[in-house]
Design a protein around this motif. Structure first.
Motif, mmCIF file in Angstrom:
data_model
loop_
_atom_site.group_PDB
_atom_site.id
_atom_site.type_symbol
_atom_site.label_atom_id
_atom_site.label_comp_id
_atom_site.label_asym_id
_atom_site.label_seq_id
_atom_site.Cartn_x
_atom_site.Cartn_y
_atom_site.Cartn_z
ATOM 1 N N LEU A 159 -25.637 -62.454 21.243
ATOM 2 C CA LEU A 159 -25.823 -61.027 21.059
ATOM 3 C C LEU A 159 -26.759 -60.478 22.117
ATOM 4 O O LEU A 159 -26.732 -59.480 22.533
ATOM 5 C CB LEU A 159 -26.472 -61.068 19.523
ATOM 6 C CG LEU A 159 -26.930 -59.674 19.150
ATOM 7 C CD1 LEU A 159 -26.016 -58.757 18.774
ATOM 8 C CD2 LEU A 159 -27.789 -59.831 17.834
ATOM 9 N N LEU A 160 -28.060 -61.149 22.358
ATOM 10 C CA LEU A 160 -28.872 -60.743 23.154
ATOM 11 C C LEU A 160 -28.567 -60.667 24.537
ATOM 12 O O LEU A 160 -29.318 -60.049 25.305
ATOM 13 C CB LEU A 160 -30.215 -61.499 23.034
ATOM 14 C CG LEU A 160 -30.950 -61.038 21.588
ATOM 15 C CD1 LEU A 160 -32.093 -62.122 21.532
ATOM 16 C CD2 LEU A 160 -31.590 -59.764 21.695
ATOM 17 N N GLY A 161 -27.719 -61.898 25.079
ATOM 18 C CA GLY A 161 -27.435 -61.801 26.466
ATOM 19 C C GLY A 161 -26.624 -60.304 26.991
ATOM 20 O O GLY A 161 -27.200 -59.899 27.895
ATOM 21 N N PRO A 162 -25.786 -59.933 26.292
ATOM 22 C CA PRO A 162 -25.291 -58.536 26.808
ATOM 23 C C PRO A 162 -26.162 -57.433 26.467
ATOM 24 O O PRO A 162 -25.915 -56.419 27.073
ATOM 25 C CB PRO A 162 -24.078 -58.326 25.943
ATOM 26 C CG PRO A 162 -23.722 -59.923 25.356
ATOM 27 C CD PRO A 162 -24.985 -60.495 25.389
ATOM 28 N N LEU A 163 -27.111 -57.435 25.695
ATOM 29 C CA LEU A 163 -27.901 -56.378 25.581
ATOM 30 C C LEU A 163 -28.987 -56.486 26.513
ATOM 31 O O LEU A 163 -29.595 -55.257 27.195
ATOM 32 C CB LEU A 163 -28.868 -56.772 24.380
ATOM 33 C CG LEU A 163 -29.874 -55.706 23.980
ATOM 34 C CD1 LEU A 163 -29.747 -55.777 22.188
ATOM 35 C CD2 LEU A 163 -31.387 -55.832 24.313
ATOM 36 N N MET A 164 -29.488 -57.754 27.141
ATOM 37 C CA MET A 164 -30.519 -57.727 28.190
ATOM 38 C C MET A 164 -30.048 -57.818 29.636
ATOM 39 O O MET A 164 -30.688 -57.394 30.416
ATOM 40 C CB MET A 164 -31.294 -59.120 27.878
ATOM 41 C CG MET A 164 -31.720 -59.187 26.642
ATOM 42 S SD MET A 164 -33.284 -60.685 26.372
ATOM 43 C CE MET A 164 -31.922 -62.108 26.629
ATOM 44 N N LEU A 165 -28.655 -58.061 29.529
ATOM 45 C CA LEU A 165 -28.165 -58.341 31.122
ATOM 46 C C LEU A 165 -26.855 -57.348 31.389
ATOM 47 O O LEU A 165 -26.228 -57.130 30.507
ATOM 48 C CB LEU A 165 -27.942 -59.683 31.504
ATOM 49 C CG LEU A 165 -28.800 -60.725 31.243
ATOM 50 C CD1 LEU A 165 -28.243 -62.023 31.569
ATOM 51 C CD2 LEU A 165 -29.718 -60.496 32.433
ATOM 52 N N ILE A 166 -27.001 -56.610 32.705
ATOM 53 C CA ILE A 166 -25.765 -55.698 32.996
ATOM 54 C C ILE A 166 -24.472 -56.921 33.211
ATOM 55 O O ILE A 166 -24.866 -57.857 33.505
ATOM 56 C CB ILE A 166 -26.130 -55.102 34.143
ATOM 57 C CG1 ILE A 166 -26.412 -55.749 35.342
ATOM 58 C CG2 ILE A 166 -27.054 -53.988 33.643
ATOM 59 C CD1 ILE A 166 -26.625 -54.963 36.403
ATOM 60 N N SER A 167 -23.393 -56.207 33.112
ATOM 61 C CA SER A 167 -22.220 -56.919 33.501
ATOM 62 C C SER A 167 -22.202 -57.397 35.207
ATOM 63 O O SER A 167 -22.540 -56.713 35.622
ATOM 64 C CB SER A 167 -20.845 -56.239 33.151
ATOM 65 O OG SER A 167 -19.789 -56.999 33.579
ATOM 66 N N LYS A 168 -21.940 -58.666 35.136
ATOM 67 C CA LYS A 168 -21.919 -59.130 36.463
ATOM 68 C C LYS A 168 -20.624 -58.821 37.159
ATOM 69 O O LYS A 168 -20.300 -58.890 38.475
ATOM 70 C CB LYS A 168 -22.038 -60.821 36.582
ATOM 71 C CG LYS A 168 -20.799 -61.408 35.873
ATOM 72 C CD LYS A 168 -21.066 -62.878 36.045
ATOM 73 C CE LYS A 168 -19.997 -63.573 34.933
ATOM 74 N NZ LYS A 168 -20.223 -64.965 35.094
ATOM 75 N N VAL A 169 -19.716 -58.077 36.417
ATOM 76 C CA VAL A 169 -18.558 -57.535 37.093
ATOM 77 C C VAL A 169 -18.669 -56.271 37.609
ATOM 78 O O VAL A 169 -18.129 -56.027 38.861
ATOM 79 C CB VAL A 169 -17.444 -57.532 36.086
ATOM 80 C CG1 VAL A 169 -16.054 -56.938 36.661
ATOM 81 C CG2 VAL A 169 -17.008 -58.772 35.529
ATOM 82 N N ASP A 170 -19.277 -55.505 36.890
ATOM 83 C CA ASP A 170 -19.419 -53.846 37.381
ATOM 84 C C ASP A 170 -20.849 -53.403 37.513
ATOM 85 O O ASP A 170 -21.041 -52.330 37.774
ATOM 86 C CB ASP A 170 -18.531 -52.922 36.667
ATOM 87 C CG ASP A 170 -19.071 -53.061 35.053
ATOM 88 O OD1 ASP A 170 -19.896 -53.630 34.824
ATOM 89 O OD2 ASP A 170 -18.212 -52.362 34.228
ATOM 90 N N ASN A 171 -21.789 -54.414 37.343
ATOM 91 C CA ASN A 171 -23.199 -53.927 37.146
ATOM 92 C C ASN A 171 -23.453 -52.844 36.258
ATOM 93 O O ASN A 171 -24.389 -52.122 36.581
ATOM 94 C CB ASN A 171 -23.654 -53.689 38.733
ATOM 95 C CG ASN A 171 -23.672 -54.824 39.507
ATOM 96 O OD1 ASN A 171 -23.960 -55.952 39.134
ATOM 97 N ND2 ASN A 171 -23.396 -54.633 40.981
ATOM 98 N N LYS A 172 -22.754 -52.750 35.060
ATOM 99 C CA LYS A 172 -23.116 -51.634 34.250
ATOM 100 C C LYS A 172 -23.530 -52.347 33.028
ATOM 101 O O LYS A 172 -23.387 -53.463 32.880
ATOM 102 C CB LYS A 172 -21.821 -50.813 34.066
ATOM 103 C CG LYS A 172 -21.477 -49.937 35.016
ATOM 104 C CD LYS A 172 -20.109 -49.264 34.969
ATOM 105 C CE LYS A 172 -19.703 -48.388 35.929
ATOM 106 N NZ LYS A 172 -18.614 -47.701 35.850
ATOM 107 N N PRO A 173 -24.198 -51.605 31.999
ATOM 108 C CA PRO A 173 -24.737 -51.835 30.862
ATOM 109 C C PRO A 173 -23.513 -52.404 29.972
ATOM 110 O O PRO A 173 -22.429 -51.658 30.062
ATOM 111 C CB PRO A 173 -25.574 -50.896 30.129
ATOM 112 C CG PRO A 173 -25.997 -49.826 31.542
ATOM 113 C CD PRO A 173 -25.026 -50.171 32.494
ATOM 114 N N GLN A 174 -23.911 -53.568 29.060
ATOM 115 C CA GLN A 174 -22.836 -53.810 28.187
ATOM 116 C C GLN A 174 -22.838 -53.362 26.811
ATOM 117 O O GLN A 174 -21.851 -53.530 26.065
ATOM 118 C CB GLN A 174 -22.637 -55.371 28.138
ATOM 119 C CG GLN A 174 -22.702 -55.926 29.610
ATOM 120 C CD GLN A 174 -22.602 -57.572 29.472
ATOM 121 O OE1 GLN A 174 -21.704 -58.290 28.889
ATOM 122 N NE2 GLN A 174 -23.428 -58.076 30.051
ATOM 123 N N VAL A 175 -24.028 -52.631 26.408
ATOM 124 C CA VAL A 175 -24.022 -52.019 25.339
ATOM 125 C C VAL A 175 -24.827 -50.688 25.449
ATOM 126 O O VAL A 175 -25.458 -50.434 26.528
ATOM 127 C CB VAL A 175 -24.926 -52.881 24.320
ATOM 128 C CG1 VAL A 175 -24.245 -54.203 23.969
ATOM 129 C CG2 VAL A 175 -26.243 -52.943 24.736
#
Length: 313
Positions: A159-175
């Motif tokens: 849950l917190l991983g996608p909230l704290m980190l951007i996507s390594k694929v496109d460098n965009k926020p995940q939420v």
């Protein structure tokens, strides 16, 4: 004819001789024993003094090494994380001084801290595991998938991983910011986390913890934190789990990761982040994560090397 008086005198003489012999013998023995004990005491005193001198010399050398590492730290990490972003996660037993020193080194490395999240004691409390899992599933943002495992550490990291980190694929926020705020509010109300205002997702994460857990359920608490860190690492470009002395033990989060081949192959660990050298290594290991590499660094027996690039021990 031998009289009764003669017998009495003879017997008395024998006992007197025995008494004198015992006294003389015990006196000689006592002197010999006391002399031996004095010699041993003197030798032990000399050994203690020598050991104290060795300890003082080692402490002085360690102090010099720490001072040297603290002095060269900014230069050693300079530019290693240029134009990168980092989120800093601390556990309840992490030392504030270690956190502050890491923040300084992150800035020296050219990166920006986008926010901080502190995991409370309740986060790893096994008596509240079901409550944590319930909050995680209720607050899950649309589009975020939780891992298929059921332990609270992995689910919270999912849950917190996608909230704290951007996507390594496109460098965009995940939420979205709204989803992030809702998740943090729910976990904060539940007493599981404390987050800095306006937390923004970053490329990389440092999870800073203390030493080995103790008491009942110590292993389970360490496993919760370790699995959380591993899942956070899977959510973005990389993460490092850094702990203090003892963290590489069986009841330490670093030790749990190092005992798991799958987790240690992707998540870097540092077991001496309570020293200037260990904090430098944490920054260097974070840079190594950007290259898709992971390592086990520090002073513990299950470390592969003192630092990235150093010969394996």
């Amino acid at each position: 004819m031998i009289s009764l008086r003669y017998h009495v005198i003879s017997i008395a003489a024998v006992f007197l001789a025995l008494a004198v012999g015992v006294v003389l013998g015990s006196t000689t023995l006592s002197r010999t024993l006391l002399s031996g004990l004095n010699n041993e005491n003197s030798e032990l005193g000399t050994q203690v003094a020598e050991l104290e001198d060795q300890r003082n010399a080692l402490n002085a050398r360690l102090g010099d090494a720490d001072s040297f590492a603290a002095t060269i730290g900014p230069a050693a990490v300079k530019g290693s994380l240029a134009q990168r972003t980092v989120v800093l996660v601390t556990t309840a037993d992490a030392r504030p001084s270690d956190r502050d020193s890491l923040k300084g080194l992150i800035a020296n490395a050219g990166a920006v801290v986008t926010g901080e999240v502190q995991l409370t004691d309740a986060f790893a409390d096994q008596s509240r595991a079901d409550e944590l899992k319930d909050i995680v599933t209720r607050l899950l943002p649309a589009g975020v998938q939780l891992p298929t495992v059921s332990d609270p550490g992995s689910l919270a990291g999912g849950l917190l991983g996608p909230l704290m980190l951007i996507s390594k694929v496109d460098n965009k926020p995940q939420v979205t910011p709204e989803e992030s705020a809702a998740v943090l509010a729910g976990l904060t109300d539940g007493g599981f986390v404390k987050a800095s205002p306006e937390l923004k997702p970053a490329q990389l994460a440092i999870i800073l913890t203390g030493g080995a857990a103790s008491g009942d359920g110590a292993g389970d608490r360490a496993a919760t934190l370790a699995r959380f860190a591993a899942q956070v690492d899977r959510s973005g470009a990389g993460a490092v789990l850094a702990g203090s002395a003892g963290s590489a033990n069986g009841t330490g989060a670093v030790g749990v990761i190092r005992a798991d081949t799958a987790a240690s192959s992707i998540l870097s660990t540092v077991d001496n982040a309570d020293t200037p050298a260990g904090r430098i290594v944490t920054i260097l290991a974070l840079g190594e994560q950007l290259e898709g590499k992971a390592g086990r660094y520090g002073n513990a027996g299950n470390a592969q090397a003192p630092a990235p690039g150093a010969p394996a021990e």
